[in-house]
Structure formats: structure tokens, C-alpha cells
Write a protein that holds these residues in place. Structure first.
Motif, PDB file in Angstrom:
ATOM      1  N   THR A  35       0.809  -1.226   0.000  1.00  0.00           N
ATOM      2  CA  THR A  35       0.000   0.000   0.000  1.00  0.00           C
ATOM      3  C   THR A  35       0.839   1.272   0.000  1.00  0.00           C
ATOM      4  O   THR A  35       0.350   2.327  -0.397  1.00  0.00           O
ATOM      5  CB  THR A  35      -0.925   0.026   1.228  1.00  0.00           C
ATOM      6  N   ASN A  76       4.778  -0.524   3.534  1.00  0.00           N
ATOM      7  CA  ASN A  76       3.558  -0.834   4.268  1.00  0.00           C
ATOM      8  C   ASN A  76       2.634  -1.640   3.364  1.00  0.00           C
ATOM      9  O   ASN A  76       2.490  -1.343   2.174  1.00  0.00           O
ATOM     10  CB  ASN A  76       2.851   0.449   4.716  1.00  0.00           C
ATOM     11  N   TYR A  78      -0.470  -5.267   3.475  1.00  0.00           N
ATOM     12  CA  TYR A  78      -1.301  -6.149   4.287  1.00  0.00           C
ATOM     13  C   TYR A  78      -1.319  -7.534   3.670  1.00  0.00           C
ATOM     14  O   TYR A  78      -1.034  -7.722   2.482  1.00  0.00           O
ATOM     15  CB  TYR A  78      -2.711  -5.596   4.449  1.00  0.00           C
ATOM     16  N   HIS A  81      -6.130  -9.163   3.943  1.00  0.00           N
ATOM     17  CA  HIS A  81      -7.022  -8.019   4.105  1.00  0.00           C
ATOM     18  C   HIS A  81      -6.482  -7.132   5.216  1.00  0.00           C
ATOM     19  O   HIS A  81      -5.900  -7.621   6.191  1.00  0.00           O
ATOM     20  CB  HIS A  81      -8.444  -8.493   4.450  1.00  0.00           C
ATOM     21  N   PRO A  82      -6.655  -5.784   5.121  1.00  0.00           N
ATOM     22  CA  PRO A  82      -6.136  -4.910   6.185  1.00  0.00           C
ATOM     23  C   PRO A  82      -6.675  -5.243   7.566  1.00  0.00           C
ATOM     24  O   PRO A  82      -6.010  -4.976   8.571  1.00  0.00           O
ATOM     25  CB  PRO A  82      -6.575  -3.509   5.740  1.00  0.00           C
ATOM     26  N   ASN A  83      -7.873  -5.793   7.640  1.00  0.00           N
ATOM     27  CA  ASN A  83      -8.423  -6.151   8.949  1.00  0.00           C
ATOM     28  C   ASN A  83      -7.762  -7.379   9.547  1.00  0.00           C
ATOM     29  O   ASN A  83      -7.901  -7.641  10.739  1.00  0.00           O
ATOM     30  CB  ASN A  83      -9.922  -6.406   8.833  1.00  0.00           C
ATOM     31  N   LYS A  86      -1.735  -6.205   9.041  1.00  0.00           N
ATOM     32  CA  LYS A  86      -0.988  -5.113   8.433  1.00  0.00           C
ATOM     33  C   LYS A  86       0.495  -5.324   8.703  1.00  0.00           C
ATOM     34  O   LYS A  86       0.881  -5.719   9.797  1.00  0.00           O
ATOM     35  CB  LYS A  86      -1.437  -3.757   8.982  1.00  0.00           C
ATOM     36  N   GLU A 124      -6.483  -5.134  13.503  1.00  0.00           N
ATOM     37  CA  GLU A 124      -6.358  -3.769  14.007  1.00  0.00           C
ATOM     38  C   GLU A 124      -7.704  -3.117  14.303  1.00  0.00           C
ATOM     39  O   GLU A 124      -7.835  -2.338  15.254  1.00  0.00           O
ATOM     40  CB  GLU A 124      -5.584  -2.925  12.995  1.00  0.00           C
TER      41      GLU A 124
END
Length: 666
Positions: A35, A76, A78, A81-83, A86, A124
Motif C-alpha cells: 500500500t 507498508n 497487508y 485483508h487490512p483487517n 498489516k 487492528e
């Protein structure tokens, strides 16, 4: 449930939806997605020199020259998925070329080092996030404004939390292990630290909250000054802290802030073992009765133990502040104290008040105030001396710092660094100055204590015998402000003592002191200002009387290229009656600030002061210049500092030059 020939279990689908239910649920799912990517290339040059010796003779010392070239990239992204996960990954090579010259010998080295940071943040956006991290960094550490060295830091740890919206309490935990190593001209760092902490944040009703923190530390330290022996020291500490704040009453006019804390700490080295336990309870109630009246009620409870020394302090304070008119302010308070330590107990009661009146006049404003306080103290001394362990003071320059208690027994003083790996030597690292009942510690420029360093002082002080006495103190102040630019003021203080019973072995400090002064801050033009202050103090006390006069002045003016120049000078004279440790100080400061071109800042400063009033003459001359300039992604900065410190016959020269070039590459 069957889709495209595959069986899917409903709980699996429900769990995946729950996992991704957040403001970023629409992010694209991928095995790994980058990202953000950023980086920089940097070149740094340092020149660090320290030379010292007897004035007029050749100096000895050490010179260090260092070139550093670094490439650092930070990514940076993930996973899935970012959830879910990360990832932050950063690092790069660091080339260090150094040369150290000392005593006619020189040693050069070329080292290829690396920096690396890794942070993994799981879940996160969920109520139960957790992270793990690892860091390997080589930062520059500055032990003073003119001394630095490269330090290697390693740290690995994790943190986790349980935080649910609307929950009564939120929880978090962190644990890490770190080690730091490095060596400069005047400082060695070699520390290993293990730390774990647990925290609870919870609500206590509307507008009220509480916070509980527990922390455990274990440290093995071999750090200290290069000029003195280092004792490897192991320390452990457990800290508990509970902090609450309640807001209640009509229109939330009452606030109760309470802190409960407990510390269990120990130090162990080849010279012995020291354990400290400290329990504190400090509720503080503030009640705002109206816009013009408020009161406070404060309890301080301290129960501490240093090895075999047990100390208990309990105090209750209550007071009121009242502003009946716009021009009148008045306050009163009452206090009860009960203190006991091994060999000494003291019970005290105190009541006092103050009234201040302000009146606007044609030429400005006048202020008058009067205050009075009555104290009664009953002291029971079972010992002639009482010990103090670990009083923290900061030694800046070569100015003496007073210890908290009067009548210190000089022969009992020990000065340590804060990790207790070094015991400093009187006459080599510091000297002791006695002015009446006051005792001061003064850093010696030739010693191992750094300028601005915090130290721990162990000592004993005289109790003064068993006595019951009363003290009455009055003070009067008056000031007159003229046209917002001038101020004239005077203060008078008087104290008297009465012995009710017993016989003190030390005199009680009574007498009269008065101060007069005048200050001006006046604009000559829209951008040019001049000002200064003149003060005269006369302390006619039974103990430590002195006369002090001082004068300072400044002028500040604009110059071309968005520049300003400030020049100030001062003169201070203190005559400590009956002592040869006086002050006769002259000093000046010149400061120039400018923005010579776009996105640039230039600062230059020159300071000089000389004190010939005491038994050990001292002089300090220092100069510094800094320049920074940013051109798009390129940042250039340079700094040069030099100082000459003279104390008695010892003279020390220090030079530090820094030059940085940094270029963002992504």
C-alpha cells in the motif's frame, strides 16, 4: 451449502464477514498487497573533539571523525485483508567510517551495519488487536550539546488489547526485551532491559474514569562515564498506579482526583544491596462554589522504606480562594503535618492567609498584597542525624545545586549516577559548598559528571534536637505598572520564632528580607525593542544572610532578509555574609536568526559568562550555528558548536560539527 461444487459451512462465512466488518471492508482481498513505499538516502558527517588540562599547559583528549552513508526503505502493506494483518517493514544498510585519535595514537575502522524494523499488526479494527515487532537500529545519541556517539539498539516485543465499544473497561498489555550498546568520548552505554506492563482503562459513571497500570522492569546496566570505574548493577522494579477522576455535584462543580501508587525497587552491585518500597495515597478535591469562590481539600499519605530506614509522611491541607470584587482577591488555608522517619518525628500545624488589591490608575496599575502565616512544630529527635537515600538533582554547568535538607553532614555525602553503576568522587567529579545551613553540590568540569546530568545523592542531616517552637511570618508586596512598559516593585518579609519548650541544638532561621526592583520592556519602533531589569535583595537572616544585586538589559532589532538580532547582557553580584563563596558574574548573549532564502533557516548564537566571586573561578564561552535548507525532496542541515569551560585552573575545549544531506527517493 454448496457453491460451484464446493461445500461452504455457514459458520465459516459468518466468521469471515465478522472479521472484515469495518470501515475498510471494501479493500481488495489479496495474498499480499503493498500500500505504501517510501525511502531515503542520507549522508552524515560528524566531528567530535574534547581536549582538557591545566590552563597554560598542553591539553590531552580525544578526537573522533565519523562519516555515515545510509539507505533506508520502508514498506507498508497487508496480508489477505487490512483487517487481518498489516505489515510495516523497514531497513537498509549503514556504512560507518570512523577515526579515533587519542594520546598520539590513531585508529580507523570501516563497518557495514544495518537498520531493520518489523511491525505486524493483527486484527487492528477488531476489539482484540495485537502486534509483534522487532527493531535493530543504530541511532546517534547526544550526551550533551557537544558530544555524541553511535549506539546499537535491539528491541523485540508485543502488545495486545481488549477494547469493546460500550464496555465497562478496556485492557492492554505490552512486553519487550531491549539491549543498548555504544561508546563515546565521555559516556559508555551497555544496558539490557526486560519490561512488561498491563493497563486497564474504565469508566466510573458520567464524566468519571479510572486508570490502572502495572509495570515490571528488570535492568542489567554497565553504563556510565568513561573517566570513572563502572560497577555492573542489576535493578528490579514493580510499579502499581491507580488514577481516578470523579466529576460530580450540581453543574459538575466538584472534582476529585485520586492517585494511589506503589513502588518496589532494588539495586544490587559489588558495593551492596539497596531496596526501596514506596506507597502513596493522594486524594485531591476541588469544589467550585461559584465563579468567584473555590475551595480545595488535599490529603498526602506517603509510607516509604529504604533498607532499614522507614519514613511516614501524612499531611492534610484545606483552603479557600475568594474574589469578592474585580479588584480584590483573598485566600486562606490550614495545614496539618505528621512526619516520622528513623530517629525523628515532627508534628506541625499551620494557618495562613493572603489578600491582594489591584487598582487601575491614570498611568497604569497598582497592586498591593499582604500575607501572614503561623506555624507550630513539635520535633522529637531520638537521633542526632537522619539519613536520606537517593535525592535526585540535576547538575547544570558548574553552578551549585542545593540539597533539600539543611545542616547536611558533609562527610556522609555520596553521589551516584541514576543507575547506581558509578560512585563519584568528591574533589574529582564534584565539590561540596556549605553556605550557612544550606549545602550545595557543584559539578567539576574536569570530572566524570556530564553537563546537565541527573545524579542521586545519599547523605545524612542533623535533626536539630527535641524542641517545640512557633514561627510567625509576614510579607508585604507592592508594585506599580506604568503605561504597560515599566514596572516598579518592592517586597518585605519578616519572620520571628518562639521556643515553647525544649532546647534546639541548631539555630532557627529568623530575620527580615526585602527586595526592590524595576523592569522595562519598551518598543522603540514597530519592530525594535529594548528592556532590562534591576533587582536588589537584602536577606538579613540569622542563618545564611546575603546581599544580592543584579542588572540585565537587552535590545532586539530587525535586519534584512527576514532576520532578527538580539543582544543581552547581565551582571550578578551576591555577597554571602561570612563565606568566601560569593558570586561576581558578568555575561552576555548574542543571537541571530534569519531566513536567507526560500525554505531555509539560519541561527547563530554566542554566549559568554565569567564568575570570579567564589573560591573557584569559572568561565564559559560557547558558540553555535545551525543551517537547514529544503529543496523539494532534498534536505541539507549543518551545525557547529564549540565551547571553552574554565573552572579553577582546569580548562576544557569541546567542538562538535554535524553535516547532513538527506534525499527522499520514493
Amino acid at each position: 451449502m454448496t457453491i460451484a461444487g464446493k461445500k461452504w459451512h455457514l459458520p465459516s462465512i459468518t466468521g469471515l464477514v465478522a472479521l472484515l466488518a469495518s470501515p475498510v471492508w471494501a479493500e481488495e482481498i489479496a495474498a499480499f498487497r503493498l500500500t505504501d513505499l517510501e525511502g531515503e538516502i542520507a549522508f552524515r558527517h560528524y566531528f567530535d573533539e574534547q581536549m582538557g588540562g591545566t590552563q597554560g599547559l598542553p591539553k590531552t583528549g580525544e578526537t573522533r571523525s565519523t562519516n555515515e552513508g545510509e539507505v533506508f526503505l520502508r514498506a507498508n502493506g497487508y496480508v489477505y485483508h487490512p483487517n487481518l494483518l498489516k505489515v510495516e517493514l523497514g531497513g537498509g544498510p549503514l556504512l560507518v567510517q570512523s577515526n579515533v585519535a587519542s594520546g598520539g595514537l590513531s585508529n580507523s575502522s570501516n563497518d557495514l551495519l544495518y537498520n531493520l524494523t518489523t511491525h505486524l499488526d493483527f486484527l487492528e479494527q477488531k476489539p482484540y488487536p495485537f502486534s509483534v515487532y522487532y527493531e535493530h537500529l543504530n541511532p546517534s545519541v547526544y550526551t550533551s550539546t557537544t558530544s555524541r556517539f553511535l549506539q546499537e539498539n535491539n528491541k523485540v516485543g508485543f502488545n495486545a488489547a481488549l477494547r469493546r465499544p460500550g464496555a465497562i473497561a478496556n485492557y492492554s498489555i505490552e512486553a519487550f526485551r531491549s539491549n543498548s550498546q555504544g561508546e563515546g568520548i565521555d559516556q559508555v552505554v551497555d544496558d539490557e532491559i526486560d519490561q512488561v506492563s498491563f493497563r486497564i482503562d474504565h469508566g466510573l459513571g458520567a464524566n468519571s474514569n479510572g486508570q490502572f497500570v502495572w509495570q515490571r522492569n528488570q535492568q542489567e546496566s554497565r553504563s556510565g562515564s568513561t573517566g570513572a570505574p563502572i560497577l555492573p548493577t542489576t535493578s528490579h522494579s514493580d510499579t502499581l498506579n491507580y488514577d481516578t477522576k470523579f466529576i460530580f455535584g450540581e453543574a459538575r462543580k466538584a472534582q476529585l482526583h485520586t492517585v494511589i501508587s506503589f513502588l518496589d525497587q532494588d539495586f544490587e552491585n559489588s558495593l551492596g544491596y539497596l531496596q526501596r518500597q514506596d506507597l502513596r495515597f493522594t486524594p485531591d478535591l476541588r469544589w467550585y462554589h461559584s465563579d468567584t469562590r473555590d475551595s480545595y481539600y488535599r490529603l498526602n499519605y506517603v509510607d516509604s522504606k529504604d533498607n532499614d530506614i522507614v519514613t511516614n509522611n501524612r499531611s492534610l491541607i484545606s483552603g479557600i480562594n475568594d474574589r469578592p470584587t474585580e479588584n480584590l482577591n483573598q485566600s486562606a488555608d490550614i495545614r496539618f503535618d505528621d512526619m516520622s522517619t528513623t530517629g525523628l518525628t515532627e508534628v506541625a500545624q499551620s494557618i495562613g492567609g493572603n489578600i491582594r488589591y489591584t487598582k487601575g490608575v491614570t498611568t497604569g496599575e497598582m497592586r498591593l498584597s499582604y500575607g501572614a502565616r503561623y506555624d507550630r512544630r513539635d520535633r522529637q529527635a531520638a537521633a542526632s542525624q537522619v539519613p536520606v537515600i537517593g535525592e535526585l538533582i540535576t547538575l547544570i554547568g558548574t553552578t551549585g545545586v542545593a540539597l533539600a535538607n539543611d545542616y547536611v553532614v558533609v562527610a556522609t555525602i555520596d553521589v551516584w549516577n541514576t543507575s547506581r553503576t558509578q560512585l563519584y568522587v568528591e574533589g574529582v567529579d564534584y565539590r561540596v559548598i556549605v553556605l550557612g545551613s544550606r549545602t550545595e553540590i557543584e559539578r567539576l568540569a574536569a570530572g566524570s559528571i556530564l553537563d546537565g546530568q541527573q545524579v542521586l545523592v545519599d547523605y545524612e542531616y542533623e535533626t536539630g534536637g527535641t524542641v517545640d517552637y512557633s514561627m510567625f511570618t509576614q510579607n508585604i508586596q507592592a508594585s506599580w505598572s506604568l503605561k504597560q512598559y515599566y514596572n516598579v516593585y518592592a517586597r518585605l518579609n519578616n519572620s520571628t520564632a518562639t521556643i515553647n519548650s525544649g532546647l534546639p541544638t541548631l539555630p532557627l532561621n529568623t530575620g527580615t528580607s526585602w527586595t526592590t526592583g524595576a523592569r522595562a520592556d519598551m518598543p522603540l519602533t514597530n519592530d525594535m525593542n529594548i528592556g532590562g531589569e534591576v533587582v536588589y535583595d537584602n536577606y538579613e537572616q540569622d542563618i545564611s544572610p546575603y546581599i544580592r544585586d543584579s542588572i540585565d538589559a537587552y535590545v532586539e532589532m530587525p535586519l534584512p532578509f527576514l532576520s532578527t538580532l538580539r543582544l543581552s547582557a547581565r551582571r550578578v553580584h551576591v555577597d554571602n555574609i561570612g563565606s568566601n563563596e560569593d558570586v561576581d558574574l558578568r555575561g552576555f548573549m548574542l543571537r541571530f536568526r534569519s531566513r536567507p532564502w526560500f525554505r531555509s533557516n539560519l541561527t547563530a548564537e554566542l554566549n559568554a559568562e565569567e564568575d570570579v566571586g567564589g573560591s573557584l573561578k569559572r568561565k564559559l564561552v560557547s558558540g553555535a550555528a545551525t543551517l537547514s535548507w529544503r529543496v523539494r525532496r532534498l534536505l541539507l542541515s549543518a551545525e557547529a558548536r564549540a565551547s571553552r569551560e574554565l573552572q579553577g585552573t582546569y580548562e576544557r575545549d569541546r567542538i562538535l560539527v554535524r553535516f547532513f544531506v538527506t534525499r527522499e527517493i520514493l
